[in-house]
Design a protein around this motif. Structure first.
Motif, PDB file in Angstrom:
ATOM      1  N   GLY A 282      -3.860   2.062   0.755  1.00 57.89           N
ATOM      2  CA  GLY A 282      -5.142   2.847   0.533  1.00 57.89           C
ATOM      3  C   GLY A 282      -5.276   3.754  -0.639  1.00 57.89           C
ATOM      4  O   GLY A 282      -6.089   4.459  -0.839  1.00 57.89           O
TER       5      GLY A 282
ATOM      6  N   THR B  11      -9.833   2.983   8.664  1.00 50.35           N
ATOM      7  CA  THR B  11      -8.513   2.167   9.118  1.00 50.35           C
ATOM      8  C   THR B  11      -8.110   2.282  10.371  1.00 50.35           C
ATOM      9  O   THR B  11      -8.495   3.268  11.046  1.00 50.35           O
ATOM     10  CB  THR B  11      -7.571   2.311   7.896  1.00 50.35           C
ATOM     11  OG1 THR B  11      -6.727   3.722   8.159  1.00 50.35           O
ATOM     12  CG2 THR B  11      -7.785   2.326   6.412  1.00 50.35           C
TER      13      THR B  11
ATOM     14  N   GLN C 113      -7.526   8.545   5.872  1.00 51.13           N
ATOM     15  CA  GLN C 113      -8.300   6.959   5.755  1.00 51.13           C
ATOM     16  C   GLN C 113      -8.935   6.809   7.047  1.00 51.13           C
ATOM     17  O   GLN C 113      -8.625   5.838   7.918  1.00 51.13           O
ATOM     18  CB  GLN C 113      -7.128   6.055   5.520  1.00 51.13           C
ATOM     19  CG  GLN C 113      -6.457   6.219   4.432  1.00 51.13           C
ATOM     20  CD  GLN C 113      -5.389   5.462   4.248  1.00 51.13           C
ATOM     21  OE1 GLN C 113      -5.127   4.391   4.782  1.00 51.13           O
ATOM     22  NE2 GLN C 113      -4.579   5.557   2.898  1.00 51.13           N
TER      23      GLN C 113
ATOM     24  N   SER D  89      -7.200  -3.973   6.757  1.00 51.65           N
ATOM     25  CA  SER D  89      -6.717  -3.119   5.691  1.00 51.65           C
ATOM     26  C   SER D  89      -5.601  -3.805   4.782  1.00 51.65           C
ATOM     27  O   SER D  89      -4.932  -3.216   3.877  1.00 51.65           O
ATOM     28  CB  SER D  89      -5.764  -2.021   6.412  1.00 51.65           C
ATOM     29  OG  SER D  89      -6.579  -1.088   7.023  1.00 51.65           O
TER      30      SER D  89
ATOM     31  N   THR E  93      -5.250  -7.472   9.937  1.00 56.87           N
ATOM     32  CA  THR E  93      -5.927  -6.426   9.875  1.00 56.87           C
ATOM     33  C   THR E  93      -6.675  -6.416   8.639  1.00 56.87           C
ATOM     34  O   THR E  93      -6.366  -6.868   7.644  1.00 56.87           O
ATOM     35  CB  THR E  93      -4.881  -5.172   9.487  1.00 56.87           C
ATOM     36  OG1 THR E  93      -5.629  -3.980   9.389  1.00 56.87           O
ATOM     37  CG2 THR E  93      -3.934  -5.356   8.524  1.00 56.87           C
TER      38      THR E  93
ATOM     39  N   GLU F  40      -3.425  -5.867  14.497  1.00 54.54           N
ATOM     40  CA  GLU F  40      -4.297  -4.813  14.273  1.00 54.54           C
ATOM     41  C   GLU F  40      -4.325  -4.120  15.787  1.00 54.54           C
ATOM     42  O   GLU F  40      -3.962  -4.700  16.840  1.00 54.54           O
ATOM     43  CB  GLU F  40      -5.821  -4.804  14.246  1.00 54.54           C
ATOM     44  CG  GLU F  40      -6.606  -3.848  13.866  1.00 54.54           C
ATOM     45  CD  GLU F  40      -6.228  -2.595  12.708  1.00 54.54           C
ATOM     46  OE1 GLU F  40      -5.162  -2.206  13.088  1.00 54.54           O
ATOM     47  OE2 GLU F  40      -6.624  -2.883  11.448  1.00 54.54           O
TER      48      GLU F  40
END
Length: 693
Positions: free
Chosen positions: A455, A371, A368, A114, A112, A162
């Motif tokens: 995050g 994401t 977020q 992220s 991912t 993901e």
């Protein structure tokens, strides 16, 4: 997948390309660097896999030095650069090809985007993470460009850590199949890619409960690839019981070790404490909603601050990231092993001091839109009450939809996202008072969170004090000491939106996020059942205006479960006061304009009540006779300070019940009128985001 037929049951699966798919590899490290999870994957003959974020928990160096050598199969991460060992896995650059019945199948593994927000900053030193969609499309195109020097494949399969359902349509025409993971959601479908190509997409949930199965067809004459099937097979319903790989012995040994270490009972719980669900049967899948399990852990962090640490500061707060809660706390005896299962990562406890404004920025980062999850709802300690601007939340959710579908990029929407985030936190109350931007708030959490993980980069602004104490130890000691035995069913973060009738005298107020998602918690006696609105009358009494039931329908992947809308119409004999001038100076209010204060109370199934700190300031007909006299034109939130409070001295009885959390209109102990009002101007609320953004 290496062209061999494995022993054991095949459950009548059609012939074709099969892959044993992990939704996620959760490493529970045992002994000298070995894992029962890896041992099982090696035993069943795993051919290839993609790296997930947890493979980086102990850093990229640990991944390359220890984990890669433990796997018999290549671990691919095409979009991670800077680690030579990881780069060399498979055929190199995150790709592995194999022959199956004369057909060359290429696999591209990706993690991912992220990842930098999901592990500690130090874990990725020297490593960069590229956009996984762009990387996948470049690698896939190279595998089908006819150039043997960069590798060629007849069929291309993407292994993405993901959510495949969110991103699969953005893969190009060279991609034929996608196995997804990361979000723990289960789905199987055939979708259309960005070039009109058909892509088989499977994501097989979590914990090995489902087997992802994709069957493709290939025509050697034309090179055409077709989708025959994309499905998830429920292994719990399978009649395959043959242990062809010796897995049971591995499981039994791990179970013996776990039982010996975790059999001690910590406490007895009178209720369960549950994570968020999307459909009632997938606990933990919905990290976008508040949960009693995360709140419990946040409570334990605050308790640790107040009893063991006691640093200087105006307030102590505990925060818990939802992804760190890996199981529910169940009713009955809670053992050390079960507590470990809830918090398996072994993060270190820490704390840091932030200003009130910085804490609000942390809470705003729960949204977020760039994401795979639109929201990551934190667990917050019981002394915190957060009121969210639901209008801003609607905008941010729309931006997430646009970005996740590829309609716009995060860069396109950056300024719009920032603007909505600046509005999303309407107000925060801590220890019964509204949080001042300059207040000093000491936040306790795990080292992952405090380093900006998931995050929450605003937490990096604090000077973190590390303690060497494990987070799960803090929670275990809190539970063992009887810190909590029953779930607190009062939501600590709720959304509010209000529209005022331009003629004055009425308003529509929308509340969201009033309910937890677990069915047992929604039905519990202490769970909220309805919202009531009341107003003070000119003769000193109060009048019930309206009530509305709570709609407990779950809103998947959003924090809005438990919605209620009230239409408030003011009576003729309502008590009024001069509307306050606009606090931001953008729209003045005439001294002739009159307003009434409407208060709201939450009523539980058992009849217990608690008040909402926010109150609605509703304009009524002006004394000049013009219904629109002095009515503000802009949609604003107004905070009345005690010094210029037009209702100071105007006492309203405490009609909000004995469980009032904060705001009776007059705080008698301080001798001040100190309360919060909200006003959502006179414009019609727009659900749609402006098209120019």
């Amino acid at each position: 997948m290496r062209g061999r037929r494995r022993p054991g049951c095949h459950a009548g699966h059609p012939a074709g390309l099969h892959r044993r798919q992990r939704g996620r590899l959760g490493l529970h490290l045992i002994g000298a660097g070995r894992s029962a999870t890896i041992d099982i994957l090696n035993a069943i003959g795993l051919d290839v896999t993609a790296a997930g974020n947890h493979e980086f928990d102990r850093g990229a160096t640990d991944l390359s030095a220890r984990l890669l050598g433990a796997f018999d199969a290549p671990v691919l991460a095409a979009n991670v650069t800077g680690n030579d060992a990881l780069r060399a896995e498979g055929d190199g650059n995150g790709v592995w090809t194999t022959q199956i019945d004369g057909v060359t199948v290429g696999f591209i593994g990706l993690v991912t985007d992220s990842l930098p927000s999901l592990v500690a900053e130090s874990a990725l030193q020297g490593v960069e993470v590229d956009d996984f969609i762009r990387t996948a499309n470049v690698r896939a195109a190279a595998l089908k460009d006819g150039d043997p020097d960069n590798g060629e494949a007849d069929i291309v399969v993407v292994l993405a850590h993901e959510d495949a359902a969110v991103y699969a349509t953005q893969f190009n025409g060279s991609v034929n199949a996608v196995f997804g993971g990361h979000t723990h959601d289960a789905h199987a479908a055939t979708v259309t890619g960005k070039d009109g190509n058909r892509i088989a997409v499977v994501q097989s949930g979590q914990y090995g409960k489902l087997l992802g199965n994709i069957t493709l067809s290939f025509d050697p004459a034309t090179g055409a690839v077709g989708v025959v099937q994309a499905a998830n097979i429920d292994l719990a319903a399978s009649d395959c019981t043959t242990d062809a790989y010796g897995v049971q012995a591995i499981v039994d040994q791990a179970a013996r070790e776990s039982r010996a270490a975790g059999a001690r009972v910590l406490t007895n719980l009178d209720t369960g404490f549950y994570r968020g669900t999307n459909n009632g049967s997938d606990p933990g899948a919905n990290r976008s909603t508040e949960s009693t399990a995360a709140n419990l852990i946040a409570d334990s962090y605050r308790s640790w601050l107040t009893t063991d640490v006691r640093p200087e500061g105006d307030h102590y707060v505990g925060l818990m990231n939802p992804g760190g809660v890996r199981a529910d706390y169940l009713l009955g005896d809670l053992t050390e092993g079960e507590a470990y299962t809830v918090q398996p990562f072994g993060n270190e406890m820490g704390y840091a001091t932030y200003s009130g404004a910085q804490l609000k920025a942390v809470l705003a980062q729960q949204w977020q839109p760039d994401t795979s999850r639109p929201v990551l709802m934190l667990g917050v300690s019981a002394n915190v009450q957060v009121y969210l601007d639901q209008d801003a939340a609607d905008e941010l959710e729309e931006y997430w939809s646009r970005i996740s579908t590829g309609a716009q990029t995060a860069a396109d929407l950056e300024s719009a996202i920032d603007a909505a985030r600046n509005r999303i936190i309407r107000s925060v109350y801590i220890d019964g008072v509204e949080l001042d931007d300059d207040a000093e708030v000491v936040v306790a959490s795990n080292s992952f969170m405090l380093s900006g993980g998931d995050g929450f980069t605003a937490l990096r602004e604090g000077d973190v004090s590390s303690t060497g104490v494990l987070d799960r130890t803090v929670t275990a000691e809190y539970l063992q000491a009887g810190g909590a035995t029953s779930a607190d069913l009062a939501k600590r973060q709720i959304g509010v939106d209000m529209d005022v009738d331009t003629a004055g005298g009425s308003a529509t107020v929308r509340f969201t996020g009033l309910s937890f998602t677990a069915a047992s918690e929604q039905a519990a006696a202490g769970a909220v059942a309805e919202v009531t609105a009341t107003v003070a009358l000119a003769d000193g009494g109060t009048q019930h205006l309206t009530s509305a039931a709570i709609d407990t329908t779950i809103t998947p992947e959003l924090p809005e479960t438990g919605a209620s809308t009230l239409k408030v119409v003011l009576p003729a004999d309502v008590a009024t006061t001069t509307c306050p001038a606009d606090s931001r100076g953008s729209a003045g209010v005439s001294a002739a304009a009159a307003c009434a204060v409407v208060s709201f109370t939450l009523v539980a199934h058992d009849g217990s009540t608690r008040s909402i700190d926010l109150q609605a300031l509703v304009p009524v007909a002006a004394v000049t006779g013009r219904a629109d006299a002095g009515v503000p034109e802009a949609s604003e939130q107004v905070i009345i300070a005690p010094d210029d409070d037009p209702l100071a001295g105007f006492e309203v009885p405490d009609f909000l019940g004995s469980f009032s959390m904060m705001s009776v209109v007059v705080v008698s102990a301080a001798g001040l009128a100190c309360y919060r009002v909200i006003r959502r101007g006179l414009r019609v609320r727009r659900h749609a985001v402006p098209s120019e953004m």
